[in-house]
Scaffold this motif. Structure first.
Motif, PDB file in Angstrom:
ATOM      1  N   TYR A   1      26.332  77.093  39.920  1.00  0.00           N
ATOM      2  CA  TYR A   1      25.212  76.294  39.453  1.00  0.00           C
ATOM      3  C   TYR A   1      25.688  74.956  38.896  1.00  0.00           C
ATOM      4  O   TYR A   1      25.171  73.879  39.267  1.00  0.00           O
ATOM      5  CB  TYR A   1      24.396  77.038  38.385  1.00  0.00           C
ATOM      6  N   PHE A   2      26.667  74.985  37.992  1.00  0.00           N
ATOM      7  CA  PHE A   2      27.095  73.744  37.356  1.00  0.00           C
ATOM      8  C   PHE A   2      27.896  72.844  38.300  1.00  0.00           C
ATOM      9  O   PHE A   2      27.914  71.618  38.131  1.00  0.00           O
ATOM     10  CB  PHE A   2      27.873  74.036  36.074  1.00  0.00           C
TER      11      PHE A   2
ATOM     12  N   ALA B   1      26.706  69.095  38.734  1.00  0.00           N
ATOM     13  CA  ALA B   1      27.637  67.974  38.566  1.00  0.00           C
ATOM     14  C   ALA B   1      27.579  67.036  39.759  1.00  0.00           C
ATOM     15  O   ALA B   1      27.573  65.799  39.611  1.00  0.00           O
ATOM     16  CB  ALA B   1      29.053  68.507  38.370  1.00  0.00           C
ATOM     17  N   ARG B   2      27.520  67.592  40.979  1.00  0.00           N
ATOM     18  CA  ARG B   2      27.440  66.744  42.171  1.00  0.00           C
ATOM     19  C   ARG B   2      26.137  65.947  42.203  1.00  0.00           C
ATOM     20  O   ARG B   2      26.129  64.754  42.546  1.00  0.00           O
ATOM     21  CB  ARG B   2      27.550  67.600  43.429  1.00  0.00           C
TER      22      ARG B   2
ATOM     23  N   ASN C   1      23.005  60.817  41.348  1.00  0.00           N
ATOM     24  CA  ASN C   1      21.860  60.242  40.637  1.00  0.00           C
ATOM     25  C   ASN C   1      22.198  60.149  39.151  1.00  0.00           C
ATOM     26  O   ASN C   1      21.786  61.001  38.360  1.00  0.00           O
ATOM     27  CB  ASN C   1      20.612  61.104  40.840  1.00  0.00           C
ATOM     28  N   PRO C   2      22.958  59.144  38.757  1.00  0.00           N
ATOM     29  CA  PRO C   2      23.401  59.046  37.363  1.00  0.00           C
ATOM     30  C   PRO C   2      22.223  59.032  36.386  1.00  0.00           C
ATOM     31  O   PRO C   2      21.196  58.383  36.646  1.00  0.00           O
ATOM     32  CB  PRO C   2      24.163  57.719  37.328  1.00  0.00           C
ATOM     33  N   PRO C   3      22.357  59.734  35.267  1.00  0.00           N
ATOM     34  CA  PRO C   3      21.300  59.720  34.244  1.00  0.00           C
ATOM     35  C   PRO C   3      21.107  58.324  33.659  1.00  0.00           C
ATOM     36  O   PRO C   3      21.955  57.438  33.806  1.00  0.00           O
ATOM     37  CB  PRO C   3      21.826  60.701  33.190  1.00  0.00           C
TER      38      PRO C   3
ATOM     39  N   GLY D   1      32.239  69.395  30.622  1.00  0.00           N
ATOM     40  CA  GLY D   1      33.019  68.517  31.493  1.00  0.00           C
ATOM     41  C   GLY D   1      32.414  68.323  32.860  1.00  0.00           C
ATOM     42  O   GLY D   1      33.129  68.336  33.881  1.00  0.00           O
ATOM     43  N   LEU D   2      31.105  68.094  32.938  1.00  0.00           N
ATOM     44  CA  LEU D   2      30.445  67.961  34.235  1.00  0.00           C
ATOM     45  C   LEU D   2      30.865  66.700  34.985  1.00  0.00           C
ATOM     46  O   LEU D   2      30.670  66.617  36.201  1.00  0.00           O
ATOM     47  CB  LEU D   2      28.924  67.972  34.054  1.00  0.00           C
ATOM     48  N   ASP D   3      31.453  65.733  34.275  1.00  0.00           N
ATOM     49  CA  ASP D   3      31.902  64.532  34.971  1.00  0.00           C
ATOM     50  C   ASP D   3      33.090  64.810  35.886  1.00  0.00           C
ATOM     51  O   ASP D   3      33.349  64.066  36.839  1.00  0.00           O
ATOM     52  CB  ASP D   3      32.249  63.432  33.969  1.00  0.00           C
TER      53      ASP D   3
END
Length: 416
Positions: free
Chosen positions: A186-187, A191-192, A197-199, A214-216
């Motif tokens: 899921y994560f 992350a992808r 689509n950057p926040p 650490g999703l980046d």
């Protein structure tokens, strides 16, 4: 991350699930379309009203044709051609990758004459009076075209035929995990999608709370078994929070809930945004369509179809709308979604345009709801229910100010 506690990871996973669920739900919807052969940057037209077999998107309506396009602006703008619609209700909702309606074109905003518009991404330099800028490269364009009964189908299709999109040919990268996937999958998907689509800068506080994951540069292998357990617990909390409210919210007034003013353009109300992605994906903002849900006596505010119910409108208290209203009945799934249910009348909604609807002698209106046929005299106003739990949602399209500001309230559902 040095100094990160198990509680930090649990909270980060909870917040990250809530924040990214809309991204994942739209990606899932997009994947279904691609599997069915729908290319990006092209409208696909659904030329029949949704019924009990429609299971692609939760809480569909039975009043409009849908036309839908998944858009990728990373390779350049797309052109949208809107048809002239006259008096017919029409809206084209443009949603960013996080399900915010950043623009709605149609009856309320651009008028009945149609036109040509250019949709551009966040980094495109184009500008002009008919340029619409999206905050993300990925956009979901969803049109609703009113069908005013069986006699109107061909005319509605003609309007739908005039809706088109032209843009670069692109492929959307996949595959992606679904909302119920184990936390590593899921994560990784989340992350992808966030990279694509950057926040927004206004999401920075939320991103700081998610940072321990650490999703980046997501790497699930770096977590110990104990840390993985904390992440799994946080994910479960996020899933529970996402089921805590929905289209109508949790507060009921005279037996009906009314949506948040943030519905459809959520700002930093991430829990509401996630709940709507689950229970009412692609919901319109209240100024376009007001969604209200009836309060039931069963868990999750559901009603029992084995009992008979009545909705009574006094003659001087009809629903105040500038377009139309529609009462829809749904069966509820275990994971919090809603779909039409098969019934002997093949009737999934009832409203002010229902053919043969009968008013009382004093001008008032009764709608009869339940599994059992209420009899010949009431059948024209019967909304059939399953023999079990169901949910009722009222839609008011282009609500008048007294409905939007709360001066008008719906009458309660009572036992017949």
């Amino acid at each position: 991350m040095a100094g990160t506690t198990l509680d930090d990871l649990r909270l980060a996973a909870r917040e990250a699930y809530i924040f990214t669920l809309p991204l994942v739900e739209i990606a899932t919807t997009r994947a279904r379309g691609q599997a069915a052969g729908s290319p990006m940057n092209v409208f696909g037209h659904m030329r029949r009203l949704a019924d009990h077999k429609a299971r692609a998107v939760t809480t569909p309506n039975n009043d409009t044709f849908y036309s839908t396009a998944q858009v990728d602006l990373s390779a350049g703008p797309v052109t949208i051609n809107l048809p002239a619609t006259g008096d017919r209700y029409f809206s084209l909702a443009l949603m960013d990758a996080y399900t915010n309606n950043f623009a709605i074109l149609g009856t309320r905003t651009t008028g009945p004459d149609g036109g040509t518009f250019t949709l551009v991404g966040p980094r495109d330099a184009a500008d002009g009076p008919n340029v619409v800028r999206s905050p993300t490269d990925h956009v979901w364009a969803l049109a609703r075209i009113l069908v005013d009964g069986p006699h109107d189908v061909d005319a509605a299709k003609a309007v739908q035929h005039g809706l088109s999109m032209q843009g670069p040919a692109v492929d959307f990268p996949g595959p992606f995990a679904h909302r119920g996937a184990p936390w590593p999958e899921y994560f990784e998907t989340a992350a992808r999608l966030m990279k694509l689509n950057p926040p927004q800068v206004s999401d920075r506080a939320m991103l700081a709370r998610m940072a321990p994951l650490g999703l980046d540069a997501f790497n699930p292998a770096r977590f110990t078994a104990e840390q993985a357990e904390a992440i799994e617990a946080g994910l479960a909390e996020g899933r529970k929070a996402s089921r805590s409210s929905g289209l109508g919210g949790d507060q009921f007034i005279d037996g009906w809930s009314y949506p948040s003013a943030r519905l459809g353009d959520f700002g930093q109300d991430y829990v509401l945004r996630a709940a709507i992605a689950l229970a009412g994906l692609a919901a319109l903002p209240p100024v376009e369509a007001l969604y209200m849900r009836a309060e039931g006596h069963l868990p999750r505010a559901l009603l029992d179809g084995n009992r008979a119910w009545r909705l009574h409108f006094p003659a001087d208290r009809m629903l105040p709308v500038n377009s139309f209203w529609s009462l829809s009945l749904y069966e509820a799934t275990d994971d919090g979604q809603y779909f039409f249910t098969e019934n002997p009348l093949n009737r999934f909604a009832i409203g002010d345009r229902t053919e043969g609807l009968q008013h009382n002698a004093d001008g008032s209106l009764d709608i009869w709801i339940g599994h059992a046929d209420p009899g010949e005299e009431r059948r024209a106003n019967w909304l059939p229910a399953p023999a079990g739990p169901f949910a009722l949602f009222m839609r008011a399209y282009l609500p008048k100010p007294e409905l939007l500001d709360g001066a008008y309230r719906l009458p309660p559902i009572t036992e017949a």
